[in-house]
Scaffold this motif. Sequence first.
Motif, PDB file in Angstrom:
ATOM      1  N   GLU A 192       0.834  -1.198   0.000  1.00 24.31           N
ATOM      2  CA  GLU A 192       0.000   0.000   0.000  1.00 24.31           C
ATOM      3  C   GLU A 192       0.872   1.252   0.000  1.00 24.31           C
ATOM      4  O   GLU A 192       2.006   1.241   0.472  1.00 24.31           O
ATOM      5  CB  GLU A 192      -0.886   0.020   1.249  1.00 24.31           C
ATOM      6  N   TYR A 212      -5.347   2.381   7.182  1.00 25.54           N
ATOM      7  CA  TYR A 212      -6.127   1.821   6.073  1.00 25.54           C
ATOM      8  C   TYR A 212      -5.411   0.602   5.522  1.00 25.54           C
ATOM      9  O   TYR A 212      -4.198   0.647   5.224  1.00 25.54           O
ATOM     10  CB  TYR A 212      -6.314   2.879   4.987  1.00 25.54           C
ATOM     11  N   TYR A 213      -6.170  -0.491   5.388  1.00 22.70           N
ATOM     12  CA  TYR A 213      -5.639  -1.752   4.905  1.00 22.70           C
ATOM     13  C   TYR A 213      -6.337  -2.148   3.603  1.00 22.70           C
ATOM     14  O   TYR A 213      -7.555  -2.016   3.488  1.00 22.70           O
ATOM     15  CB  TYR A 213      -5.887  -2.866   5.914  1.00 22.70           C
ATOM     16  N   CYS A 214      -5.578  -2.664   2.664  1.00 20.56           N
ATOM     17  CA  CYS A 214      -6.226  -3.234   1.490  1.00 20.56           C
ATOM     18  C   CYS A 214      -6.314  -4.752   1.655  1.00 20.56           C
ATOM     19  O   CYS A 214      -5.516  -5.366   2.372  1.00 20.56           O
ATOM     20  CB  CYS A 214      -5.517  -2.859   0.191  1.00 20.56           C
ATOM     21  N   ASN A 215      -7.276  -5.319   0.984  1.00 26.11           N
ATOM     22  CA  ASN A 215      -7.546  -6.752   1.045  1.00 26.11           C
ATOM     23  C   ASN A 215      -7.905  -7.243  -0.348  1.00 26.11           C
ATOM     24  O   ASN A 215      -8.632  -6.550  -1.077  1.00 26.11           O
ATOM     25  CB  ASN A 215      -8.706  -7.018   2.010  1.00 26.11           C
ATOM     26  N   TRP A 250     -10.946  -2.093   0.643  1.00 28.35           N
ATOM     27  CA  TRP A 250     -10.226  -1.272   1.617  1.00 28.35           C
ATOM     28  C   TRP A 250     -10.966  -1.340   2.945  1.00 28.35           C
ATOM     29  O   TRP A 250     -12.207  -1.237   2.989  1.00 28.35           O
ATOM     30  CB  TRP A 250     -10.146   0.183   1.161  1.00 28.35           C
ATOM     31  N   CYS A 272      -2.864   0.258  -3.797  1.00 26.22           N
ATOM     32  CA  CYS A 272      -2.450  -1.045  -3.273  1.00 26.22           C
ATOM     33  C   CYS A 272      -2.216  -1.965  -4.458  1.00 26.22           C
ATOM     34  O   CYS A 272      -3.136  -2.237  -5.231  1.00 26.22           O
ATOM     35  CB  CYS A 272      -3.511  -1.610  -2.351  1.00 26.22           C
ATOM     36  N   ARG A 304     -10.240   0.008  -9.671  1.00 24.35           N
ATOM     37  CA  ARG A 304      -9.204  -1.008  -9.824  1.00 24.35           C
ATOM     38  C   ARG A 304      -8.670  -1.011 -11.239  1.00 24.35           C
ATOM     39  O   ARG A 304      -9.368  -0.683 -12.188  1.00 24.35           O
ATOM     40  CB  ARG A 304      -9.739  -2.391  -9.446  1.00 24.35           C
ATOM     41  N   ILE A 359     -13.749   3.923  -4.917  1.00 22.44           N
ATOM     42  CA  ILE A 359     -12.840   2.809  -5.117  1.00 22.44           C
ATOM     43  C   ILE A 359     -12.794   2.466  -6.599  1.00 22.44           C
ATOM     44  O   ILE A 359     -13.813   2.535  -7.296  1.00 22.44           O
ATOM     45  CB  ILE A 359     -13.261   1.577  -4.276  1.00 22.44           C
ATOM     46  N   TRP A 400      -3.798  -9.542   2.896  1.00 22.53           N
ATOM     47  CA  TRP A 400      -3.920  -8.198   3.482  1.00 22.53           C
ATOM     48  C   TRP A 400      -2.620  -7.418   3.302  1.00 22.53           C
ATOM     49  O   TRP A 400      -1.530  -7.998   3.351  1.00 22.53           O
ATOM     50  CB  TRP A 400      -4.225  -8.291   4.976  1.00 22.53           C
ATOM     51  N   MET A 460     -11.478  -6.776  -4.492  1.00 22.45           N
ATOM     52  CA  MET A 460     -10.476  -5.900  -3.912  1.00 22.45           C
ATOM     53  C   MET A 460     -11.198  -4.953  -2.961  1.00 22.45           C
ATOM     54  O   MET A 460     -12.270  -4.434  -3.312  1.00 22.45           O
ATOM     55  CB  MET A 460      -9.753  -5.087  -4.989  1.00 22.45           C
ATOM     56  N   VAL A 489      -5.565  -1.687  -6.720  1.00 20.37           N
ATOM     57  CA  VAL A 489      -6.813  -1.046  -6.300  1.00 20.37           C
ATOM     58  C   VAL A 489      -6.478   0.331  -5.736  1.00 20.37           C
ATOM     59  O   VAL A 489      -5.421   0.530  -5.129  1.00 20.37           O
ATOM     60  CB  VAL A 489      -7.554  -1.909  -5.262  1.00 20.37           C
TER      61      VAL A 489
END
Length: 123
Positions: A6, A93-96, A36, A22, A71, A69, A113, A34, A78
Motif C-alpha cells: 500500500e 487503512y488496509y487493502c484486502n 479497503w 495497493c 481497480r 474505489i 492483506w 479488492m 486497487v
Amino acid sequence: QVQLVESGGDLVQPGGSLRLSCAAAGSIFSINVMGWYRQPPGKQRELVAAITSGGTTNYADSMKGRFTISRDNAKNTVYLQMNSLKPEDTAVYYCNMIGSYGGYRYGQSFNSWGQGTQVTVSS
C-alpha cells in the motif's frame, strides 16, 4: 503467496483529499474482490469499500459520496480516492484482495492483506 503493498497515506487537513494505492505481487490467476478497510485508534477494523472483478462497488454508508474505489486489473492494483476528509477518517487503512493463484498453485484461493498505511486528518 500474494503480497500487497500500500501507499498514499499521509497527514492531511480537514476537507482535503488523498489517494491510496495497493498493488498485488505474486503468482496470481485472478482477483475477484479488492477492498479497503480501516481501523481507527482504539476501534475495530471496518469495511470502507470493495469492488468486484466486474466493477460492482460497495461502500460503507459514512463513505458514500466522499470515497471512490477503483481497480486496474492489468496492474492488479486497487485505488481509494478520498475527498472531503474528516478528522474521524483518521485510521490505518488496509487493502484486502481475494482471488486465486496461478502457477503451480493454480486454482487455490488466497485472501491477502496489506501492511496498512496511516491516514491522519487534522488541522
